[in-house]
Scaffold this active site. Structure first.
Site, PDB file in Angstrom:
ATOM      1  N   ASP A  39     -83.473  47.889  25.461  1.00  0.00           N
ATOM      2  CA  ASP A  39     -82.079  47.500  25.235  1.00  0.00           C
ATOM      3  C   ASP A  39     -81.592  48.257  24.010  1.00  0.00           C
ATOM      4  OD1 ASP A  39     -79.674  46.340  24.590  1.00  0.00           O
ATOM      5  OD2 ASP A  39     -80.448  44.315  24.309  1.00  0.00           O
ATOM      6  N   TYR A 263     -87.116  37.628  15.302  1.00  0.00           N
ATOM      7  CA  TYR A 263     -86.522  37.715  16.630  1.00  0.00           C
ATOM      8  C   TYR A 263     -85.553  38.892  16.703  1.00  0.00           C
ATOM      9  CZ  TYR A 263     -83.939  36.551  20.842  1.00  0.00           C
ATOM     10  OH  TYR A 263     -83.366  36.602  22.082  1.00  0.00           O
ATOM     11  N   LYS A 266     -85.412  39.007  23.500  1.00  0.00           N
ATOM     12  CA  LYS A 266     -86.616  38.716  24.269  1.00  0.00           C
ATOM     13  C   LYS A 266     -87.307  40.015  24.669  1.00  0.00           C
ATOM     14  CE  LYS A 266     -88.171  35.377  25.292  1.00  0.00           C
ATOM     15  NZ  LYS A 266     -89.152  34.533  24.578  1.00  0.00           N
TER      16      LYS A 266
END
Length: 409
Positions: A39, A263, A266
């Protein structure tokens, strides 16, 4: 049989296949399938990459085919993740192939930044890896095999699964059912597969390196299930035929929060699965996905939601942030190129009912909001803000003073 003995046996089988190919004068190559996904930017939030980004990636891959680095390549996206599917003869972990993917994602990142897109370069966690980019952010799945279109593999076909808004453990249940349960894969009862498959299971919590355990199905099926039930810690790294020693599955079993220490999104895993003949058929491999089983992921990577099978190039635009998975299939010709076109396995009316079921399951789970099983436990909350909130509150807890008032005086 020890791991070293297993490797020697596989090498011996490969040498035997090469000698047989030489006797009949057939071309045989050691072909590698590489899938690298990341991504690096998306339009209007975490929805999909822009058409300019896709065109940039396609252009870089086309140049790599022209200059001989790659034999063939295919570009697609699942949600906001761009996947580069490649065939080549450079082997697994090739620094040249990995650097091509890294530089291509950097070029797409540049386009995303220029356009002001969300999350530009999000999955590129290292500054400039010098070789193999596994562990640098992008999801990487690779496997190699002797490609001859003869013997046990007169036709070479494979599938690529690409998931968004979930972790590598999302493949645990469907791959277990496809390669260890004859209720889902009747082919397991046939001679080419009845000896079962060897599962390489990785402990994704181990950040010191790849910590692996090899277990055989059906003999170790219960042990395999005992590990794979924990999607957030244990995942399938690869699966190997016990009859033929051929690698059939490779998964990008990496945890981004373990790499980055925080984080960043995902892990959005990819998986390569060879099919037909000595391996399960496509319908046996995809049928477990009809469960729309619950996985960790969704919005901010912190919810438990059903995994929805979707067609290629589907953006994340539905209610919530449903975890999604696509599946594309190819055949490979004698030169290692993708023959004809491709098959989009989840672009079929048969999957519409599964998608409706996934939505119903999602509505029920999200109606529970933040309570209990609807969200991942504290130990697995990957969004830093949640951890910071709870950690701050924990500091304010005090032991209750149970002394009686008169004793306190």
């Amino acid at each position: 049989m020890s791991a070293n003995e297993q490797r020697r046996a596989r090498r011996s089988k490969r040498r035997g296949r090469r000698r047989r190919a030489a006797r009949i004068g057939e071309m045989l190559m050691r072909l590698t399938l590489s899938v690298i996904k990341a991504d690096v930017g998306s339009v209007g939030g975490h929805t999909k990459p822009s058409s300019r980004m896709i065109a940039t990636v396609e252009g870089e891959v086309a140049k790599a085919i022209c200059n001989g680095l790659l034999i063939d390549g295919f570009i697609c996206h699942t949600g906001d993740d761009i996947a580069i599917i490649m065939t080549h003869t450079r082997g697994e972990g090739s620094s040249e192939v990995h650097q091509l993917a890294w530089k291509t994602f950097l070029a797409a990142t540049s386009v995303a930044k220029t356009s002001g897109l969300y999350g530009a370069g999000q999955d590129l966690l290292a500054d400039a890896p010098s070789g193999n980019i596994r562990g640098a952010g992008p999801g990487v799945a690779e496997l190699s095999f002797d490609h001859s279109l003869s013997g046990v593999r007169p036709a070479e076909s494979f599938m690529v699964f690409a998931a968004d808004k979930c972790g590598p453990g999302a493949y645990n249940l469907p791959l277990y059912l496809a390669f260890a349960d004859p209720m889902y894969c009747a082919g397991l009862m046939l001679p080419p597969m009845i000896k079962g498959f060897r599962f390489h299971i990785i402990d994704m919590d181990n950040t010191a390196g790849d910590s692996l355990l090899e277990l055989d199905a059906p003999a170790d099926s219960y042990h395999i299930a005992a590990l794979l039930r924990d999607n957030e810690r244990f995942g399938i790294d690869r699966i190997i035929s016990r009859t033929h020693g051929e690698v059939v599955v490779a998964v990008s079993a990496q945890r981004l929060h373990a790499i980055a220490g925080k984080y960043t999104g995902k892990d959005d895993p990819v998986a390569i699965v060879r099919n037909q003949g000595i391996f399960p058929a496509p319908e046996e491999i995809i049928s477990p996905f009809a469960k729309a089983h619950f996985v960790g992921g969704d919005a901010r990577g912190s919810h438990v939601m059903p995994l929805m099978p979707v067609p290629l190039n589907t953006p994340v635009t539905g209610m919530y942030c449903l975890p999604i998975v696509s599946c594309v299939g190819f055949s490979i010709d004698r030169e290692g190129r993708f023959a004809e076109s491709y098959t989009d396995f989840f672009d079929n009316p048969a999957w519409d009912e599964v998608r409706r079921r996934a939505q119903r399951k999602a509505i029920e789970m999200r109606s529970q909001g933040w309570s209990g099983a609807a969200m991942l436990p504290y130990s697995e909350l990957e969004y830093g803000g949640f951890r910071d909130t709870v950690s701050g509150l924990l500091k304010r807890f005090r032991l209750r003073d149970d002394r009686k008032p008169e004793a306190a005086e």
